[in-house]
Motif scaffolding. Sequence first.
Motif, mmCIF file in Angstrom:
data_model
loop_
_atom_site.group_PDB
_atom_site.id
_atom_site.type_symbol
_atom_site.label_atom_id
_atom_site.label_comp_id
_atom_site.label_asym_id
_atom_site.label_seq_id
_atom_site.Cartn_x
_atom_site.Cartn_y
_atom_site.Cartn_z
ATOM 1 N N GLY A 132 33.201 3.049 18.589
ATOM 2 C CA GLY A 132 32.503 2.929 19.860
ATOM 3 C C GLY A 132 32.104 4.285 20.410
ATOM 4 N N THR A 133 32.725 5.350 19.905
ATOM 5 C CA THR A 133 32.407 6.730 20.282
ATOM 6 C C THR A 133 32.923 7.652 19.191
ATOM 7 N N TYR A 134 32.380 8.869 19.162
ATOM 8 C CA TYR A 134 32.856 9.894 18.229
ATOM 9 C C TYR A 134 33.326 11.132 18.979
ATOM 10 N N TYR A 135 33.479 11.006 20.287
ATOM 11 C CA TYR A 135 34.032 12.058 21.141
ATOM 12 C C TYR A 135 33.382 13.416 20.891
ATOM 13 N N GLY A 136 32.065 13.409 20.727
ATOM 14 C CA GLY A 136 31.337 14.665 20.583
ATOM 15 C C GLY A 136 31.283 15.216 19.183
ATOM 16 N N ASP A 137 31.867 14.526 18.199
ATOM 17 C CA ASP A 137 31.823 15.000 16.814
ATOM 18 C C ASP A 137 30.478 14.722 16.147
ATOM 19 N N LYS A 138 29.678 13.808 16.692
ATOM 20 C CA LYS A 138 28.382 13.467 16.116
ATOM 21 C C LYS A 138 27.328 13.380 17.209
ATOM 22 N N ASP A 139 26.086 13.646 16.814
ATOM 23 C CA ASP A 139 24.926 13.303 17.629
ATOM 24 C C ASP A 139 24.364 12.014 17.068
ATOM 25 N N LEU A 140 24.402 10.946 17.853
ATOM 26 C CA LEU A 140 24.052 9.620 17.348
ATOM 27 C C LEU A 140 22.901 8.998 18.121
ATOM 28 N N LEU A 141 22.017 8.363 17.384
ATOM 29 C CA LEU A 141 21.034 7.448 17.952
ATOM 30 C C LEU A 141 20.971 6.279 16.981
ATOM 31 N N ALA A 142 21.737 5.232 17.268
ATOM 32 C CA ALA A 142 21.930 4.128 16.329
ATOM 33 C C ALA A 142 21.478 2.818 16.949
ATOM 34 N N LEU A 143 20.784 2.024 16.145
ATOM 35 C CA LEU A 143 20.293 0.725 16.583
ATOM 36 C C LEU A 143 20.676 -0.305 15.518
#
Length: 351
Positions: free
Chosen positions: A206-217
């Motif tokens: 539900g989150t990566y706590y800042g470890d990734k930049d995500l734009l997922a659909l």
Amino acid sequence: MGSESTTSSRDRVWKAASMAVLLAAPISSAFAEGPSVSVGAGVRTSFSDVSYENDALPDVNDFNLDSARIYISGAVTDNIKVMFNTEYTANDEKVQVIDAAAMFSFSDQVNIWAGRFLPPSDRANLYGPYYANHWGVFQDGVQDGYPFETNGRDDGVMYWGQFGLAKLSFGVFDVQGLTKGTSDVLYAARAQFDFWDKEDGYYLNGTYYGDKDLLALGFAGQTVGSDKAYSADFLLEKKLASAGAISVESEYAKYDGLGGYTGPKSDGWYVLGGYLFPQPVGIGRFQVLGKYGETTYDFVTGDVKQKTTEADLNFIIKQFNARVSLFYVDQKFDDATPDRRQIGLGLQVQI
């Protein structure tokens, strides 16, 4: 009768074909010197105060063991792995097998799983309570309303593969009380597109706590006969250099005779936003989070709407392995169902 017979024959063919695909998969890799096994555990526990509008029901103040899990996994060969997980739940006070699967992985594009596991469905089901961003999961009537055998899992066989920015999965399953004991099967599929960083593996967070930049659909659907359920979900996460990280998650789901939390049909949506502060405070960092969702249940007597609001103050010690949540969940209904408010303190640890 002709249509029902054709459908029954088609489902029997799908069951047989699905297992044939699995058994025909190339499993000729040489065995390793010995199997590697890992064992882990997880606990979610909380204290909460629950109250109802106009004292419609007595207040409840309880300490709860919300969940306790044991995780076991191991590699048989480089390409064959086994997953076996159990869970104790407070609702029925018993230990259940939630995952028991053989996993054949030949490349990013070719993976076949068989047994009991999370089928293709919405992101919320694929992260579950332990990897959710918020504490009050599955209370809004939207998340993870797909039918399941136990804890979001079904029994069946599935293919999944990663193709650049696209992750695709498809499977056929049996569900107790729905298709087991008949020739019917549940078909499930999901397509996800990661436009920034890639999310490796089948299960999600539900989150990566800042470890990734995500734009997922993501888009998911399940069907049995004429009954169906489908959803679309979205996750955006962005690291803000020395300014922390933001997270935005959303989902729309429609349960049309299949699954859902109550009533023959329902549809709803939610949006969640979180901000992780950059500065450490002692052994962790603070995160603030808010969520709002609406669901409409379709009954013969008319529609009923549920509105759910959640606010969390989280202290993130070691991401999903150690965190504390001060949470508030408010559920409002526009019928005679009493409004419900819950405030509490939750602790999650995993090894």
